[in-house]
Design an enzyme around this catalytic site. Sequence first.
Site, PDB file in Angstrom:
ATOM      1  N   LEU A 119       0.842  -1.193   0.000  1.00  0.00           N
ATOM      2  CA  LEU A 119       0.000   0.000   0.000  1.00  0.00           C
ATOM      3  C   LEU A 119       0.888   1.259   0.000  1.00  0.00           C
ATOM      4  O   LEU A 119       0.733   2.141  -0.834  1.00  0.00           O
ATOM      5  CB  LEU A 119      -0.924  -0.023   1.230  1.00  0.00           C
ATOM      6  CG  LEU A 119      -1.858   1.177   1.427  1.00  0.00           C
ATOM      7  CD1 LEU A 119      -2.891   1.266   0.303  1.00  0.00           C
ATOM      8  CD2 LEU A 119      -2.594   1.071   2.772  1.00  0.00           C
ATOM      9  N   PRO A 126       6.371   6.096  -1.800  1.00  0.00           N
ATOM     10  CA  PRO A 126       7.268   7.168  -1.345  1.00  0.00           C
ATOM     11  C   PRO A 126       6.487   8.412  -0.909  1.00  0.00           C
ATOM     12  O   PRO A 126       6.869   9.080   0.037  1.00  0.00           O
ATOM     13  CB  PRO A 126       8.130   7.458  -2.583  1.00  0.00           C
ATOM     14  CG  PRO A 126       8.133   6.173  -3.348  1.00  0.00           C
ATOM     15  CD  PRO A 126       6.794   5.543  -3.102  1.00  0.00           C
ATOM     16  N   GLU A 143       1.734   0.211   9.914  1.00  0.00           N
ATOM     17  CA  GLU A 143       0.302  -0.124   9.898  1.00  0.00           C
ATOM     18  C   GLU A 143      -0.544   1.037  10.442  1.00  0.00           C
ATOM     19  O   GLU A 143      -1.522   0.841  11.159  1.00  0.00           O
ATOM     20  CB  GLU A 143       0.038  -1.423  10.666  1.00  0.00           C
ATOM     21  CG  GLU A 143       0.867  -2.550  10.053  1.00  0.00           C
ATOM     22  CD  GLU A 143       0.273  -3.920  10.228  1.00  0.00           C
ATOM     23  OE1 GLU A 143      -0.933  -4.012  10.493  1.00  0.00           O
ATOM     24  OE2 GLU A 143       1.028  -4.888  10.057  1.00  0.00           O
ATOM     25  N   HIS A 159      18.750  -3.458  32.939  1.00  0.00           N
ATOM     26  CA  HIS A 159      19.951  -4.185  32.515  1.00  0.00           C
ATOM     27  C   HIS A 159      21.209  -3.315  32.521  1.00  0.00           C
ATOM     28  O   HIS A 159      22.316  -3.829  32.363  1.00  0.00           O
ATOM     29  CB  HIS A 159      19.758  -4.789  31.116  1.00  0.00           C
ATOM     30  CG  HIS A 159      18.925  -6.038  31.105  1.00  0.00           C
ATOM     31  ND1 HIS A 159      17.557  -6.023  31.223  1.00  0.00           N
ATOM     32  CD2 HIS A 159      19.269  -7.348  31.019  1.00  0.00           C
ATOM     33  CE1 HIS A 159      17.099  -7.265  31.193  1.00  0.00           C
ATOM     34  NE2 HIS A 159      18.114  -8.088  31.075  1.00  0.00           N
ATOM     35  N   ILE A 172       8.022  -2.420   1.713  1.00  0.00           N
ATOM     36  CA  ILE A 172       7.061  -3.518   1.701  1.00  0.00           C
ATOM     37  C   ILE A 172       7.680  -4.758   2.359  1.00  0.00           C
ATOM     38  O   ILE A 172       8.647  -5.331   1.842  1.00  0.00           O
ATOM     39  CB  ILE A 172       6.610  -3.843   0.250  1.00  0.00           C
ATOM     40  CG1 ILE A 172       6.073  -2.582  -0.441  1.00  0.00           C
ATOM     41  CG2 ILE A 172       5.569  -4.970   0.264  1.00  0.00           C
ATOM     42  CD1 ILE A 172       4.979  -1.835   0.308  1.00  0.00           C
ATOM     43  N   THR A 173       7.101  -5.165   3.487  1.00  0.00           N
ATOM     44  CA  THR A 173       7.577  -6.350   4.196  1.00  0.00           C
ATOM     45  C   THR A 173       7.364  -7.578   3.319  1.00  0.00           C
ATOM     46  O   THR A 173       6.283  -7.738   2.734  1.00  0.00           O
ATOM     47  CB  THR A 173       6.813  -6.508   5.534  1.00  0.00           C
ATOM     48  OG1 THR A 173       7.020  -5.332   6.301  1.00  0.00           O
ATOM     49  CG2 THR A 173       7.308  -7.722   6.301  1.00  0.00           C
TER      50      THR A 173
END
Lengths: 267, 385
Positions: free
Chosen positions: B127, B130, B366, B341, B159-160
């Site tokens: 979707l 740029p 998302e 930590h 895009i994953t």
Amino acid sequence: MKAMKMAVCIKQVPASESKIRPAADGKDIDRRGLSFVVNPYDEFGLEEALKIKEQQGGGTVTVITLGPDKAQEALRTCLAVGADEAVHIKDEAFESGDAYATARVLAEALKGGGYDLIFFGKQAIDDDSGAVGIEVAEMMGLPHVAVINKLEVDSEKGRAVAHRQIEGALEVFEVSLPAVFTCQKELNTPRYASLPGIMKARKKPLNPLSLADLGLSPEQVGKNGALTQLQEIRTPPSRESGHLIEGDPAEAARELARLFREEIKVL
Amino acid sequence: MDFLFTEEQTMLREMVSKFVDKEVKPHAQQIDKNHDVALLQSIFKKGASLGLMGIPFPEAYGGSGLGETGYCILLEELSRGCASTSVTVGAHIGLAGFSILLGGNEAQKKKYLSALASGEKLGAYALTEPGAGSDAANIQLSAKEDGDSYRLNGTKLWITNGDIADIVIVYAVTDAKLKARGGITAFIVETDSPGFSANRIEDKMGLRGSATAELVFQDLRVPKENVLGEVGKGFVIAMETLDESRLSLAAACIGAAKELLGMSVDFAKKRVAFGQPIAGFQAIQFMLADMSAEIFQMESIVYRAAWMYDQGEKIPKEGAICKMFCSEALDRIADKAVQIHGGNGFMGEHPVERFYRDARINRIFEGTNEIQRVVIAEDVLKKGG
């Protein structure tokens, strides 16, 4: 090739990372808040049975447990991993039994099943008795090999060769079938349940067996049928912190001798 | 009221949890440090062979029918181990798979959803461009009708799975005047089509083991039967898919948060300062208490919203609330975990450092959390709270 009928006896136990506390009455562990799993050694038994079924292109694998209603979760998990059938042995009369009383019930349940191979874990990780599998074999008059790490089955000849690791050597046994085996972790790598397996497990029945179904009397099982009685469960005493003696060596040695004499009273 | 997971949901969690502990967690550092997409893909294949990729989809398409709740359980557990793996699965199931489930016709579901559910094909969802992120209605990639097909021209960004996917759901403009009001159409694009190219983007703050790519479409022909659903319905499909996938993103935040709390508790008990384990200091205890309280809230809202979704309710507001709250809670938790930590948490060899980097994107992708607030506010103003 003869299709093997196989039984895998399982036990539901607290997960290995559980924090175990005695129950208020000191006769059991406090089960609240614990998560339970299939005894990991029993999973090797199930995997071995499933592998044999695949290698031989047939056969059936039945998982059997003696336990409360909650133990049904363990049976469902085994069905999801691939077992064909499940038997749930449940009766109030079984409560407070020991390994011997449990073995008696299982032997009775297994007797009429016509199983060629019967698998147990080498021990359950909760009470670590390691006795039930061998006792069942003795009661049924079947050959058994305990703590096996390799198994080869010849279904045509009705024989099996089992390997077990002992101190500094490997023992190899050949036994006639039917026979009982208790499983050690080197035997195989248990598979995961699959999603289709989980969905199918929901639809498979859990066959119930009660005291009456087995033709046993209340005197033979549970507390009455046990050879040992649990007296008490308690947490081991926590280790006291060490005592550091400081100073030069001669002085420290004198202080140590004094402590042995006056406080610990061993001298 | 009944807050219990069903027996199947419990078995699913046990099974995925075991898979994560044995097959995912031990490799997570390597996947991150070496950007090892190939290792991640081999884990994906193993998971697929167990049926993990079909969890939320109907049995008719090779799924297990365990719904949004089952899918949230999957992503929560995966995220305990490795965010790169979780986001790869999330793009595959939650974005590509759900686009087809929600928008596709029967033939498309049979052909493509089944292939995604089995894991035989890998999916992606394209979707963002740029010049169009939060402003999704402003996409420019064009699709021109040409005989029995459409011709796609343009670029998609970040895009994953973009360069490793077999199937990409591409959102394109079919009518520049109408845009979001009926001018955007979704296409099922097979990535072996001529005119498709992808460039991997390696330099990322987090999710370094996942494949992120720029996709370029040059006169790529898509047959008309691969128009997802109907022409002009693309924007609706894109938004409905995001309603669902935002919730699963929130579920992924829970898994990471739980892992961070677990690591922090272990560390605080072992690390000695001023003559005692730091877990004995209230300054540390209060951080652990806050982390635990936020995790309880995350779990409570995510599984409630998942339950609503599985009852057939629409959850645009609830999904947005879960995404916004959980991604922000995770960042607060990751920050505290690093603080507990100390120097160890800043060093690359400790997983806490990876979780801290991986957490940040959740407030951005998302739909940024600013967009989530817009969605929530619009709903509140419309319905009066």
